[in-house]
Design an enzyme around this catalytic site. Structure first.
Site, PDB file in Angstrom:
ATOM      1  CE1 TYR A  25      -4.470  -1.095  -4.452  1.00  0.00           C
ATOM      2  CE2 TYR A  25      -5.215  -3.371  -4.406  1.00  0.00           C
ATOM      3  CZ  TYR A  25      -4.819  -2.234  -3.736  1.00  0.00           C
ATOM      4  OH  TYR A  25      -4.762  -2.231  -2.370  1.00  0.00           O
ATOM      5  CB  VAL A  41      -0.233  -5.883   4.089  1.00  0.00           C
ATOM      6  CG1 VAL A  41      -1.448  -5.241   4.726  1.00  0.00           C
ATOM      7  CG2 VAL A  41      -0.418  -6.104   2.603  1.00  0.00           C
ATOM      8  CB  SER A  45      -0.938   0.022   1.198  1.00  0.00           C
ATOM      9  OG  SER A  45      -2.037  -0.799   0.917  1.00  0.00           O
ATOM     10  CE1 TYR A  49      -4.762   1.405   4.579  1.00  0.00           C
ATOM     11  CE2 TYR A  49      -2.954   0.308   5.677  1.00  0.00           C
ATOM     12  CZ  TYR A  49      -3.580   0.718   4.526  1.00  0.00           C
ATOM     13  OH  TYR A  49      -3.023   0.430   3.325  1.00  0.00           O
ATOM     14  CE  LYS A  90      -3.968   0.937  -0.803  1.00  0.00           C
ATOM     15  NZ  LYS A  90      -4.553   0.455   0.460  1.00  0.00           N
TER      16      LYS A  90
HETATM   17  N1  GLN Z   1      -2.329  -5.418  -1.994  1.00  0.00           N
HETATM   18  C1  GLN Z   1      -2.868  -5.249  -0.668  1.00  0.00           C
HETATM   19  C2  GLN Z   1      -4.385  -5.371  -0.730  1.00  0.00           C
HETATM   20  O1  GLN Z   1      -4.955  -4.829  -1.620  1.00  0.00           O
HETATM   21  C3  GLN Z   1      -2.466  -3.911  -0.129  1.00  0.00           C
HETATM   22  C4  GLN Z   1      -3.043  -3.623   1.230  1.00  0.00           C
HETATM   23  C5  GLN Z   1      -2.086  -2.930   2.155  1.00  0.00           C
HETATM   24  O2  GLN Z   1      -0.871  -2.885   1.979  1.00  0.00           O
HETATM   25  N2  GLN Z   1      -2.624  -2.424   3.243  1.00  0.00           N
HETATM   26  O3  GLN Z   1      -5.014  -5.990   0.076  1.00  0.00           O
END
Ligand code: GLN
Length: 310
Positions: free
Chosen positions: A193, A263, A68, A245, A71
Site C-alpha cells: 500500500y 493527499v 490515494s 471522500y 487506489k
Molecule cells: N498514503 C496516504 C494514507 O494512507 C493516502 C491517503 C490519501 O491520499 N488520501 O494516509
C-alpha cells in the site's frame, strides 16, 4: 454536450494565474512528514482527451506523490483478479467519514464501506499482495504501461516516511484481519500500500493513464482493453459517490464528474467519452482534497459544460 473551445491552453494558463495564491488557503499534509517538504506553490493542470490531445499549464509535467489516486489503479487490478467476489469483502457505499476513519469499520465487522477510503484500499492491497507473487512490481509495471513511460518511479523517501508514520493504516488492516477479511501478513500488505501511494507521476501522466475510464475501458492510445465496460461503469460510479471522500456530495453537486484526490495534492476527474482532467496543488482542505486542485477542475468542468448530470 462538451463545448468546444479553441483556446483551451490559454484558458488553462489563465486559471493557473487565477489560483496562484490559493495555496495559502490550505495546508500541506504533514502526517506523512516527507509530504510536508513539498513546495506548496506548485500548481499544474492537464486535460487529456480520448482523441489524443494533451493540453497543460503550470507545473503539469512535474511528478508528484500520487497517494490515494493510486487506489483507482489498484482497484482495476483487484477487480480483474477477483471478479464479482471482491464485492463480498468490500462495499460500494459512501462512508460519510474522513478517509482514514476507523470507527465505521468496527461497526460494520471489518467490511470497508468502499475501495477508495483507506480501509477499502488496504483490503484491495491485500488482494494484490495475495494474488501476485510480486505485487509492487506488477503495480508499477501496470502504471508504466498505461502512461507509456518507464520513467515512473517510487519515491523511497516518501515510502519510508509513510512506513514509519503508518500506525493508523496498520490499525485498520489489523482490525480487518481480526474479522477474517485479510489473507496476507499485515507488514506485506502495508508495504504494498505505501509503495503504491509513493509513486510519483505528473498531471500529464495521470491524465493519460486514466483515459481508459473515459473510453469504456479501452486505452485509446494502445487500443488495449484495460477493464470491461461494466467494470468501467462501476469504477466511475464509485468515484462519483466516494472519490472525494467526505466532500464527494458537494463535488457531485457543484462539478458533477467521477473524481479522485490524493493527499499529495493531485485531483483527477473522468469525463466519459471526452477525456481526463488532472490538477495538482499540494495544500489541502479539511477533507484532504487539494484546495486549488478542486477549484481548477470545477472551473474547467463549468467552462466546458462537462458535468455528467446535464
Ligand atoms: N498514503 C496516504 C494514507 O494512507 C493516502 C491517503 C490519501 O491520499 N488520501 O494516509
Amino acid at each position: 454536450m462538451v463545448k468546444k473551445i479553441s483556446n483551451l491552453r490559454e484558458k488553462l494558463q489563465s486559471l493557473v494565474k487565477t489560483y496562484k495564491n490559493a495555496y495559502m488557503q490550505g495546508a500541506v499534509a504533514d502526517y506523512i512528514p516527507a509530504l510536508a517538504e513539498v513546495n506548496p506553490k506548485m500548481l499544474g493542470v492537464c486535460v487529456a482527451t480520448i482523441d489524443g490531445k494533451i493540453t497543460g499549464a503550470g507545473d503539469y509535467q512535474q511528478p508528484f506523490s500520487i497517494q490515494s489516486i493510486s487506489k483507482i489503479f489498484a482497484l482495476v487490478m483487484a477487480m480483474e483478479r477477483l471478479g464479482d467476489s471482491l464485492w463480498q469483502r468490500v462495499n460500494m457505499e459512501p462512508s460519510g467519514q474522513p478517509f482514514n476513519s476507523i470507527i465505521q469499520l468496527e461497526w460494520e465487522k471489518g467490511i470497508p464501506r468502499n475501495p477508495v477510503i483507506n480501509a477499502g484500499a488496504l483490503l484491495v492491497s491485500d488482494v494484490l499482495t495475495s494474488h501476485f507473487c510480486a505485487s509492487k512490481l506488477a503495480f508499477l509495471t501496470f502504471l508504466r504501461s498505461l502512461a507509456d513511460s518507464d520513467a515512473i518511479k517510487i519515491d523511497n523517501h516518501v515510502y519510508q516516511s509513510e512506513l514509519s508514520h503508518g500506525n493508523r493504516n496498520a490499525a485498520l488492516a489489523y482490525l480487518m484481519k481480526s474479522f477474517g477479511n485479510i489473507e496476507s501478513e499485515i507488514p506485506d500488505l502495508l508495504s504494498h500500500y505505501f509503495t503504491q501511494c509513493s509513486i510519483k507521476m505528473s498531471c500529464q501522466q495521470l491524465a493519460q493513464s486514466l483515459l481508459f475510464l473515459a473510453n469504456k475501458g479501452v486505452n485509446p492510445r494502445s487500443n488495449k482493453l484495460i477493464c470491461s465496460p461494466k467494470d468501467t461503469h462501476r469504477i466511475n460510479a464509485i468515484l462519483s459517490t466516494s472519490g472525494m471522500y467526505d466532500q464527494s456530495g458537494e463535488f457531485a453537486f457543484s462539478v458533477g464528474l467521477p473524481a479522485k484526490s490524493g493527499v499529495g495534492g493531485g485531483v483527477v476527474a473522468i469525463v466519459p467519452n471526452y477525456g481526463v482532467i488532472c490538477s495538482w496543488s499540494p495544500p489541502l482542505n479539511k477533507f484532504g482534497n487539494s484546495v486549488a486542485g478542486v477549484n481548477l477542475v470545477a472551473d474547467i468542468a463549468q467552462e466546458l459544460g462537462l458535468s455528467i448530470y446535464h
